[in-house]
Motif scaffolding. Structure first.
Motif, PDB file in Angstrom:
ATOM      1  N   ASN A 196       0.833  -1.205   0.000  1.00 11.59           N
ATOM      2  CA  ASN A 196       0.000   0.000   0.000  1.00 11.59           C
ATOM      3  C   ASN A 196       0.869   1.256   0.000  1.00 11.59           C
ATOM      4  O   ASN A 196       0.578   2.236  -0.702  1.00 11.59           O
ATOM      5  CB  ASN A 196      -0.930  -0.001   1.210  1.00 11.59           C
ATOM      6  CG  ASN A 196      -1.954  -1.122   1.159  1.00 11.59           C
ATOM      7  OD1 ASN A 196      -2.086  -1.815   0.149  1.00 11.59           O
ATOM      8  ND2 ASN A 196      -2.678  -1.324   2.250  1.00 11.59           N
ATOM      9  N   ALA A 197       1.941   1.214   0.791  1.00  9.57           N
ATOM     10  CA  ALA A 197       2.864   2.352   0.810  1.00  9.57           C
ATOM     11  C   ALA A 197       3.577   2.499  -0.532  1.00  9.57           C
ATOM     12  O   ALA A 197       3.859   3.619  -0.976  1.00  9.57           O
ATOM     13  CB  ALA A 197       3.883   2.181   1.934  1.00  9.57           C
ATOM     14  N   LEU A 198       3.858   1.373  -1.188  1.00  9.44           N
ATOM     15  CA  LEU A 198       4.502   1.426  -2.500  1.00  9.44           C
ATOM     16  C   LEU A 198       3.604   2.119  -3.521  1.00  9.44           C
ATOM     17  O   LEU A 198       4.078   2.924  -4.338  1.00  9.44           O
ATOM     18  CB  LEU A 198       4.845   0.011  -2.969  1.00  9.44           C
ATOM     19  CG  LEU A 198       5.447  -0.121  -4.371  1.00  9.44           C
ATOM     20  CD1 LEU A 198       6.773   0.629  -4.464  1.00  9.44           C
ATOM     21  CD2 LEU A 198       5.648  -1.587  -4.733  1.00  9.44           C
ATOM     22  N   LEU A 199       2.305   1.831  -3.480  1.00  9.26           N
ATOM     23  CA  LEU A 199       1.378   2.523  -4.383  1.00  9.26           C
ATOM     24  C   LEU A 199       1.410   4.026  -4.127  1.00  9.26           C
ATOM     25  O   LEU A 199       1.466   4.833  -5.070  1.00  9.26           O
ATOM     26  CB  LEU A 199      -0.044   1.990  -4.191  1.00  9.26           C
ATOM     27  CG  LEU A 199      -0.326   0.544  -4.614  1.00  9.26           C
ATOM     28  CD1 LEU A 199      -1.799   0.220  -4.399  1.00  9.26           C
ATOM     29  CD2 LEU A 199       0.059   0.293  -6.065  1.00  9.26           C
ATOM     30  N   GLU A 200       1.364   4.414  -2.870  1.00  9.09           N
ATOM     31  CA  GLU A 200       1.404   5.839  -2.528  1.00  9.09           C
ATOM     32  C   GLU A 200       2.718   6.470  -2.986  1.00  9.09           C
ATOM     33  O   GLU A 200       2.735   7.604  -3.478  1.00  9.09           O
ATOM     34  CB  GLU A 200       1.237   6.013  -1.019  1.00  9.09           C
ATOM     35  CG  GLU A 200      -0.124   5.588  -0.500  1.00  9.09           C
ATOM     36  CD  GLU A 200      -0.212   5.582   1.015  1.00  9.09           C
ATOM     37  OE1 GLU A 200      -1.333   5.665   1.543  1.00  9.09           O
ATOM     38  OE2 GLU A 200       0.852   5.491   1.676  1.00  9.09           O
ATOM     39  N   PHE A 201       3.806   5.718  -2.820  1.00  6.77           N
ATOM     40  CA  PHE A 201       5.127   6.222  -3.207  1.00  6.77           C
ATOM     41  C   PHE A 201       5.210   6.412  -4.720  1.00  6.77           C
ATOM     42  O   PHE A 201       5.759   7.405  -5.203  1.00  6.77           O
ATOM     43  CB  PHE A 201       6.196   5.247  -2.715  1.00  6.77           C
ATOM     44  CG  PHE A 201       7.605   5.694  -2.966  1.00  6.77           C
ATOM     45  CD1 PHE A 201       8.112   6.822  -2.339  1.00  6.77           C
ATOM     46  CD2 PHE A 201       8.440   4.982  -3.816  1.00  6.77           C
ATOM     47  CE1 PHE A 201       9.422   7.239  -2.557  1.00  6.77           C
ATOM     48  CE2 PHE A 201       9.745   5.382  -4.040  1.00  6.77           C
ATOM     49  CZ  PHE A 201      10.236   6.518  -3.407  1.00  6.77           C
ATOM     50  N   ARG A 202       4.662   5.472  -5.470  1.00  7.54           N
ATOM     51  CA  ARG A 202       4.677   5.598  -6.932  1.00  7.54           C
ATOM     52  C   ARG A 202       3.870   6.814  -7.380  1.00  7.54           C
ATOM     53  O   ARG A 202       4.271   7.537  -8.303  1.00  7.54           O
ATOM     54  CB  ARG A 202       4.130   4.322  -7.580  1.00  7.54           C
ATOM     55  CG  ARG A 202       5.053   3.125  -7.465  1.00  7.54           C
ATOM     56  CD  ARG A 202       4.449   1.902  -8.131  1.00  7.54           C
ATOM     57  NE  ARG A 202       4.511   1.999  -9.579  1.00  7.54           N
ATOM     58  CZ  ARG A 202       5.356   1.314 -10.350  1.00  7.54           C
ATOM     59  NH1 ARG A 202       6.233   0.487  -9.802  1.00  7.54           N
ATOM     60  NH2 ARG A 202       5.329   1.443 -11.660  1.00  7.54           N
ATOM     61  N   ILE A 203       2.746   7.034  -6.737  1.00  5.20           N
ATOM     62  CA  ILE A 203       1.933   8.198  -7.084  1.00  5.20           C
ATOM     63  C   ILE A 203       2.680   9.482  -6.732  1.00  5.20           C
ATOM     64  O   ILE A 203       2.704  10.441  -7.508  1.00  5.20           O
ATOM     65  CB  ILE A 203       0.572   8.134  -6.360  1.00  5.20           C
ATOM     66  CG1 ILE A 203      -0.255   6.965  -6.908  1.00  5.20           C
ATOM     67  CG2 ILE A 203      -0.190   9.445  -6.515  1.00  5.20           C
ATOM     68  CD1 ILE A 203      -1.499   6.656  -6.101  1.00  5.20           C
ATOM     69  N   LEU A 204       3.305   9.484  -5.555  1.00  4.95           N
ATOM     70  CA  LEU A 204       4.058  10.655  -5.114  1.00  4.95           C
ATOM     71  C   LEU A 204       5.183  10.992  -6.082  1.00  4.95           C
ATOM     72  O   LEU A 204       5.449  12.166  -6.369  1.00  4.95           O
ATOM     73  CB  LEU A 204       4.630  10.389  -3.718  1.00  4.95           C
ATOM     74  CG  LEU A 204       5.468  11.496  -3.079  1.00  4.95           C
ATOM     75  CD1 LEU A 204       4.606  12.726  -2.814  1.00  4.95           C
ATOM     76  CD2 LEU A 204       6.092  11.003  -1.781  1.00  4.95           C
ATOM     77  N   CYS A 205       5.839   9.959  -6.590  1.00  9.86           N
ATOM     78  CA  CYS A 205       6.998  10.161  -7.462  1.00  9.86           C
ATOM     79  C   CYS A 205       6.624  10.202  -8.941  1.00  9.86           C
ATOM     80  O   CYS A 205       7.505  10.305  -9.793  1.00  9.86           O
ATOM     81  CB  CYS A 205       8.023   9.049  -7.246  1.00  9.86           C
ATOM     82  SG  CYS A 205       8.756   9.031  -5.611  1.00  9.86           S
ATOM     83  N   SER A 206       5.362  10.097  -9.239  1.00 12.85           N
ATOM     84  CA  SER A 206       4.937  10.034 -10.636  1.00 12.85           C
ATOM     85  C   SER A 206       5.459  11.237 -11.413  1.00 12.85           C
ATOM     86  O   SER A 206       5.280  12.384 -11.033  1.00 12.85           O
ATOM     87  CB  SER A 206       3.413  10.004 -10.717  1.00 12.85           C
ATOM     88  OG  SER A 206       2.987   9.937 -12.050  1.00 12.85           O
ATOM     89  N   GLY A 207       6.150  10.936 -12.499  1.00 14.87           N
ATOM     90  CA  GLY A 207       6.682  12.004 -13.335  1.00 14.87           C
ATOM     91  C   GLY A 207       8.025  12.529 -12.895  1.00 14.87           C
ATOM     92  O   GLY A 207       8.628  13.350 -13.581  1.00 14.87           O
ATOM     93  N   ARG A 208       8.554  12.056 -11.751  1.00 12.57           N
ATOM     94  CA  ARG A 208       9.832  12.571 -11.268  1.00 12.57           C
ATOM     95  C   ARG A 208      11.007  11.678 -11.625  1.00 12.57           C
ATOM     96  O   ARG A 208      12.145  12.092 -11.514  1.00 12.57           O
ATOM     97  CB  ARG A 208       9.798  12.719  -9.743  1.00 12.57           C
ATOM     98  CG  ARG A 208       8.791  13.737  -9.263  1.00 12.57           C
ATOM     99  CD  ARG A 208       8.949  13.954  -7.778  1.00 12.57           C
ATOM    100  NE  ARG A 208       7.898  14.813  -7.265  1.00 12.57           N
ATOM    101  CZ  ARG A 208       7.796  15.175  -6.004  1.00 12.57           C
ATOM    102  NH1 ARG A 208       8.685  14.766  -5.132  1.00 12.57           N
ATOM    103  NH2 ARG A 208       6.812  15.953  -5.598  1.00 12.57           N
ATOM    104  N   SER A 209      10.711  10.428 -11.985  1.00 11.35           N
ATOM    105  CA  SER A 209      11.810   9.505 -12.256  1.00 11.35           C
ATOM    106  C   SER A 209      12.464   9.847 -13.588  1.00 11.35           C
ATOM    107  O   SER A 209      11.816   9.884 -14.624  1.00 11.35           O
ATOM    108  CB  SER A 209      11.282   8.067 -12.294  1.00 11.35           C
ATOM    109  OG  SER A 209      12.316   7.168 -12.533  1.00 11.35           O
ATOM    110  N   GLU A 210      13.736  10.141 -13.560  1.00 12.65           N
ATOM    111  CA  GLU A 210      14.471  10.524 -14.756  1.00 12.65           C
ATOM    112  C   GLU A 210      15.749   9.701 -14.842  1.00 12.65           C
ATOM    113  O   GLU A 210      16.203   9.120 -13.862  1.00 12.65           O
ATOM    114  CB  GLU A 210      14.828  12.014 -14.715  1.00 12.65           C
ATOM    115  CG  GLU A 210      13.599  12.926 -14.644  1.00 12.65           C
ATOM    116  CD  GLU A 210      13.995  14.370 -14.477  1.00 12.65           C
ATOM    117  OE1 GLU A 210      15.208  14.618 -14.314  1.00 12.65           O
ATOM    118  OE2 GLU A 210      13.111  15.232 -14.508  1.00 12.65           O
ATOM    119  N   HIS A 211      16.326   9.679 -16.039  1.00 11.44           N
ATOM    120  CA  HIS A 211      17.608   8.993 -16.186  1.00 11.44           C
ATOM    121  C   HIS A 211      18.667   9.731 -15.376  1.00 11.44           C
ATOM    122  O   HIS A 211      18.699  10.959 -15.334  1.00 11.44           O
ATOM    123  CB  HIS A 211      18.020   8.950 -17.658  1.00 11.44           C
ATOM    124  CG  HIS A 211      17.106   8.108 -18.493  1.00 11.44           C
ATOM    125  ND1 HIS A 211      17.011   6.743 -18.325  1.00 11.44           N
ATOM    126  CD2 HIS A 211      16.232   8.432 -19.474  1.00 11.44           C
ATOM    127  CE1 HIS A 211      16.130   6.263 -19.185  1.00 11.44           C
ATOM    128  NE2 HIS A 211      15.641   7.261 -19.886  1.00 11.44           N
TER     129      HIS A 211
END
Length: 307
Positions: A196-211
């Motif tokens: 559940n925390a992983l889902l929240e973390f993915r939403i929080l980081c959505s669009g921030r992951s870059e090379h």
């Protein structure tokens, strides 16, 4: 606090969320429940597949709850009892029903792609086969499916889904336990909380992951070496810090440190001091994360070797 979507920051996110979620050697502690750190890391590294399974469970709940009367008449299974292993006996009829209710332009299919996008699944492809598999899972029911607000917003666009995700939100712990052939009763609750925390973390980081950008090496002059024995936050062998000047903490609980004499530890401490200084001197978040990941990976390998 800003986070980047990677394993190190997910561990930090969990610890920030609850200090009882912590790493101690090769164990990740979820309150008082110990999980092998390799399992924790594997869940994160395979999270795209696991989160895809979650999207298909959301889709399965949406199509059945929104067509409750039709489903119960066709399959003789109550929607509130889904998912249910008994559907394995009716796979052909189940797929026929799903094909009828899920044309390419159906609201549930569109919702699934929106949820997948929200959760950072760039290559998600909708599959009726996967929805059918989701409905055949034997375990906790859709009333206990975790719904982050962003996912709930999408699900609310589908009629009659108010009964999804209204209870303990621990359904997915069983699914992950089954995936890794883990005893459900021992670990399901901990796995559910982490997922559940992983889902929240993915939403929080959505669009921030870059090379990651190339590291810039910046070596300031240092005259004194400040090395402190203590416990590092993430279980690493060493950890940099700054209080008026740069210092490092050597993890006194790491087996490499425990097994070294004072004479042997001095050159290691000096080397790690400059490694920590290098980590502290990186300006960009991307560079810091790359060095941090190196520190954690090396520390883990040395722990395994010397434990």
């Amino acid at each position: 606090m800003n986070y980047q979507y990677d394993l190190a920051d997910f561990k930090r996110y969990l610890n920030d969320k609850n200090p009882k979620y912590r790493i101690d050697g090769l164990i990740f502690w979820q309150n008082r429940i110990p999980l092998p750190i390799d399992l924790f890391n594997q869940i994160f590294n395979e999270s795209n597949q696991i989160v895809s399974d979650y999207v298909f469970q959301v889709a399965a709940s949406a199509v059945t709850f929104s067509h409750q009367e039709s489903f119960e008449k066709a399959m003789a299974v109550r929607v509130v009892d889904l998912p249910k292993g008994d559907l394995k006996k009716q796979v052909r009829a189940l797929k026929e029903w799903l094909n009828e209710k899920l044309p390419e332009n159906s609201p549930v299919v569109r919702m699934s792609y929106e949820v997948a996008d929200t959760l950072g699944l760039d290559s998600f492809t909708f599959s009726i086969e996967k929805v059918a598999e989701a409905l055949q899972h034997q375990g906790k029911k859709y009333a206990r499916l975790f719904m982050p607000p962003e996912v709930r917003t999408q699900l609310n666009l589908i009629s009659d889904c108010e009964g999804v995700g209204i209870d303990n939100t621990d359904m997915f712990g069983n699914i992950i336990a089954d995936r890794y052939n883990i005893y459900r009763s021992g670990f399901s609750d901990a796995l559910a909380i982490i997922f559940n925390a992983l889902l929240e973390f993915r939403i929080l980081c959505s669009g921030r992951s870059e090379h990651l950008q190339r590291l810039r090496v910046i070596v300031p002059l240092v005259e004194d070496i400040d090395v402190r024995l203590g416990k590092t936050r993430d279980g690493s062998l060493w950890e940099p810090g700054y209080e008026d000047d740069h210092y490092i903490i050597l993890n006194s609980e790491h087996p490499l440190i425990r097994n070294l004499s004072e004479e042997q530890s001095k050159p290691l401490a000096e080397f790690l001091f400059y490694m920590g200084e290098f980590e502290n001197s990186q300006y960009s978040d991307e560079s810091k994360k790359l060095v941090e990941n190196l520190r954690q990976t090396v520390s883990r390998s040395l722990w395994i070797k010397h434990d």
